[in-house]
Design an enzyme around this catalytic site. Structure first.
Site, mmCIF file in Angstrom:
data_model
loop_
_atom_site.group_PDB
_atom_site.id
_atom_site.type_symbol
_atom_site.label_atom_id
_atom_site.label_comp_id
_atom_site.label_asym_id
_atom_site.label_seq_id
_atom_site.Cartn_x
_atom_site.Cartn_y
_atom_site.Cartn_z
ATOM 1 N N ALA A 108 0.858 -1.189 0.000
ATOM 2 C CA ALA A 108 0.000 0.000 0.000
ATOM 3 C C ALA A 108 0.886 1.228 0.000
ATOM 4 O O ALA A 108 1.901 1.268 0.709
ATOM 5 C CB ALA A 108 -0.922 0.016 1.216
ATOM 6 N N ARG A 110 0.961 5.763 -1.522
ATOM 7 C CA ARG A 110 0.177 6.876 -2.060
ATOM 8 C C ARG A 110 0.090 6.834 -3.574
ATOM 9 O O ARG A 110 -0.940 7.120 -4.157
ATOM 10 C CB ARG A 110 0.793 8.201 -1.619
ATOM 11 C CG ARG A 110 0.659 8.489 -0.125
ATOM 12 C CD ARG A 110 1.317 9.818 0.220
ATOM 13 N NE ARG A 110 1.204 10.133 1.639
ATOM 14 C CZ ARG A 110 1.785 11.170 2.209
ATOM 15 N NH1 ARG A 110 2.509 12.002 1.471
ATOM 16 N NH2 ARG A 110 1.634 11.389 3.508
ATOM 17 N N LYS A 171 8.585 5.339 15.425
ATOM 18 C CA LYS A 171 8.833 5.706 16.824
ATOM 19 C C LYS A 171 7.784 6.680 17.360
ATOM 20 O O LYS A 171 7.424 6.638 18.528
ATOM 21 C CB LYS A 171 10.238 6.289 17.017
ATOM 22 C CG LYS A 171 10.524 7.597 16.292
ATOM 23 C CD LYS A 171 11.145 7.344 14.942
ATOM 24 C CE LYS A 171 11.543 8.608 14.213
ATOM 25 N NZ LYS A 171 12.118 8.300 12.891
ATOM 26 N N VAL A 198 14.121 2.561 16.741
ATOM 27 C CA VAL A 198 15.151 3.246 17.522
ATOM 28 C C VAL A 198 16.526 2.888 16.974
ATOM 29 O O VAL A 198 16.884 1.718 16.902
ATOM 30 C CB VAL A 198 15.075 2.870 19.019
ATOM 31 C CG1 VAL A 198 16.172 3.582 19.806
ATOM 32 C CG2 VAL A 198 13.710 3.201 19.593
ATOM 33 N N ILE A 202 20.908 -0.611 14.506
ATOM 34 C CA ILE A 202 21.516 -1.101 15.742
ATOM 35 C C ILE A 202 20.498 -1.971 16.491
ATOM 36 O O ILE A 202 19.391 -1.513 16.762
ATOM 37 C CB ILE A 202 21.956 0.068 16.647
ATOM 38 C CG1 ILE A 202 22.913 1.001 15.892
ATOM 39 C CG2 ILE A 202 22.621 -0.448 17.908
ATOM 40 C CD1 ILE A 202 23.250 2.266 16.654
ATOM 41 N N GLY A 253 19.700 14.427 1.725
ATOM 42 C CA GLY A 253 18.591 13.585 2.151
ATOM 43 C C GLY A 253 18.646 13.161 3.603
ATOM 44 O O GLY A 253 17.821 12.358 4.049
ATOM 45 N N GLU A 256 14.900 16.568 6.610
ATOM 46 C CA GLU A 256 13.660 16.871 5.894
ATOM 47 C C GLU A 256 13.638 18.347 5.498
ATOM 48 O O GLU A 256 14.405 19.162 5.993
ATOM 49 C CB GLU A 256 12.459 16.570 6.795
ATOM 50 C CG GLU A 256 12.372 15.133 7.276
ATOM 51 C CD GLU A 256 12.015 14.166 6.172
ATOM 52 O OE1 GLU A 256 11.486 14.621 5.126
ATOM 53 O OE2 GLU A 256 12.276 12.951 6.338
ATOM 54 N N LYS A 271 12.424 8.362 20.735
ATOM 55 C CA LYS A 271 13.224 7.141 20.843
ATOM 56 C C LYS A 271 13.642 6.879 22.286
ATOM 57 O O LYS A 271 13.609 5.736 22.757
ATOM 58 C CB LYS A 271 14.459 7.259 19.939
ATOM 59 C CG LYS A 271 14.120 7.338 18.455
ATOM 60 C CD LYS A 271 15.340 7.674 17.612
ATOM 61 C CE LYS A 271 14.975 7.790 16.141
ATOM 62 N NZ LYS A 271 16.127 8.219 15.309
#
Length: 502
Positions: A108, A110, A171, A198, A202, A253, A256, A271
């Site tokens: 699914a 957009r 998160k 988180v 890792i 990148g 944001e 987190k």
């Protein structure tokens, strides 16, 4: 992993893969209807008994082909597309490891037409992630949409309500709804995995839930946001401003278009709240965290930190005290020789202080498609093998109501930078206000190369003053700075950064 632990996991995987009850396994394979119940309670069967049962499982499996585990993925951004690519590319190796196929059957997102570099032509397409979560065509639901509410929450809730296992990297969703979702998973018998939520690649969630045994954790802290760590690393290495570093992070990148959630510390706070629950057994409480970001860090701060033997890192810190749990997120002076100071760029690190293993540091890539998708896949593999643990480390009904610890004296002291009016008596007045709160000044730094361009409203020139305090309460420092500002001896807002003695 010990022989006994490996045997238990093999038995649980066998049961989960076939949808059997423990009693059926006991009667059909072990010859004792209570065998699995005793095994779960800590019984350690002899080696010849284990060998006999392993052989029986193998013989049973030779005559039976397990159906594929059908995976539905909601969200085909960087992480989602990478996960689908890995599952398609490594299908044969994953089948060899699991003894059954892992197959993405539905997705699914957009936009159906967007080129994601993966072949989705043969997959069932859903415009509505909730419909995907409920679809009879999948066995496991993966949520990679993001957001604390909306379709992400609705879809995860829908899957868990019908007993369908869920894996998520969200998160924000867990910080807000984690306790409720864990309870729902326990009631429906579904697994809920969130390793990727988180610190990216890792395996800190698995370490906390399964890897530390009875170790009591006193403190968890670390670098949990790759965007902030990238910016602070470049500011320290290349003598460039926060604004220029942020632009580069956005171009690459790492950040944001609206970077507020990252650079103001909220991502780290979400987190940290999840880790604190796993570490200390209290309900998730992101709104109880003192949060400060890195947008006010300047080259003055970077330069002084380096000269004093520190680096600046954005840390999330949670620790157990006699009075409750202390949680905070803020820029921090950390000693250059400490392990956490060596974690640079987009890397993340989480440190645990426990009574058994003392300090354990887990470090690695904290964001990006491949690391995060790898953690999502790790959860999928655990579910496919039948691994079962309470989502939040203990049953949700056993989580304690969150109890916030009162502010305590900070042992490492504080770094304070302010623009003071360059007039007679200004420094003496500042020192007097500090003394009224019982704050001891360890050192005062005034140099022309630290001067910021600032002029007081009355036209007075200013000079930049840096002070390092000894151990004191943050509330006392902030109260004294507020009084100094009210006295009219400083221009602009002072900079205050904790110094950690890691």
């Amino acid at each position: 992993m010990s022989d006994i632990a490996s045997f238990r996991q093999t038995v649980e995987s066998f049961i989960a893969a076939r949808g059997w009850t423990p009693t059926r396994f006991g009667r059909t394979v072990a010859g004792d209807p209570l065998f699995v119940f005793d095994l779960r309670e800590g019984r350690e069967p002899r080696s010849d008994t284990r060998a006999r049962i392993l052989k029986a499982m193998q013989d049973f499996g030779d005559g039976e082909t397990l159906p594929p585990l059908r995976v539905g993925v909601a969200g085909l951004g960087n992480v989602g597309a990478t996960l689908v690519r890995i599952l398609q590319k490594d299908a044969a190796e994953l089948t060899r490891k699991l003894g059954r196929q892992l197959v993405v059957t539905a997705v699914a997102a957009r936009s159906r037409s967007r080129d994601r570099g993966i072949d989705i032509s043969g997959l069932d397409w859903f415009d509505d992630p909730v419909a995907l979560a409920k679809s009879e065509g999948i066995d496991l639901f993966v949520e990679l949409i993001g957001g604390e509410d909306g379709p992400a929450f609705a879809a995860v809730k829908a899957a868990l309500e019908i007993g369908r296992p869920v894996v998520t990297a969200n998160k924000a969703l867990l910080a807000k709804h984690g306790v409720g979702l864990a309870k729902l998973a326990e009631e429906s018998g579904a697994q809920l995995g969130f390793e990727a939520a988180v610190a990216g690649g890792i395996p800190v969630i698995k370490t906390l839930r399964e890897g530390l045994g009875s170790a009591r954790i006193a403190k968890v802290f670390g670098i949990m946001n790759g965007t902030c760590n990238y910016i602070l690393t470049r500011m320290g290495n290349e003598d460039i401003s926060f604004a220029d570093c942020l632009k580069d992070a956005q171009a690459l990148g790492y950040a944001e278009a609206d970077p507020t959630f990252d650079v103001e510390g909220f991502d780290t706070a979400h987190k940290l709240s999840i880790l604190a629950t796993l570490c200390f057994g209290y309900e998730i409480a992101p709104d109880k965290i003192r949060v400060e970001g890195i947008s006010k860090i300047s080259q003055h701060d970077i330069k002084v930190a380096a000269e004093l033997g520190y680096k600046i890192k954005l840390l999330g810190i949670a620790q157990r005290t006699d009075d409750g749990i202390e949680q905070r997120v803020h820029p921090t002076f950390v000693p250059k020789g400490s392990a956490i100071a060596g974690v640079d760029g987009v890397m993340n690190a989480v440190a645990l202080e426990t009574d058994h293993v003392h300090e354990l540091l887990l470090a690695g890539p904290g964001a990006g498609g491949p690391p995060t998708a790898s953690s999502v896949l790790s959860d999928i593999l655990d579910i496919a093998r039948g691994t079962r643990v309470p989502p939040l480390g203990v049953p949700s009904e056993e989580l304690m109501p969150y109890r916030e610890a009162p502010m305590r004296a900070h042992q490492g002291g504080y770094y304070i930078r302010l623009n003071a009016k360059d007039v007679p008596g200004a420094l003496a007045a500042i020192a007097t206000r500090m003394g009224e709160r019982g704050i001891s000044i360890d050192s005062v730094i005034q140099r022309s190369d630290l001067s910021a361009k600032a002029v007081a409203p009355d036209g007075s020139p200013t000079r930049t003053v840096v002070m390092i305090t000894q151990q004191t309460l943050e509330s006392d420092v902030r109260d004294s700075l507020a009084q100094i500002a009210a006295d009219g001896f400083i221009v602009g807002e002072p900079q205050l950064i904790r110094i950690e003695t890691l």
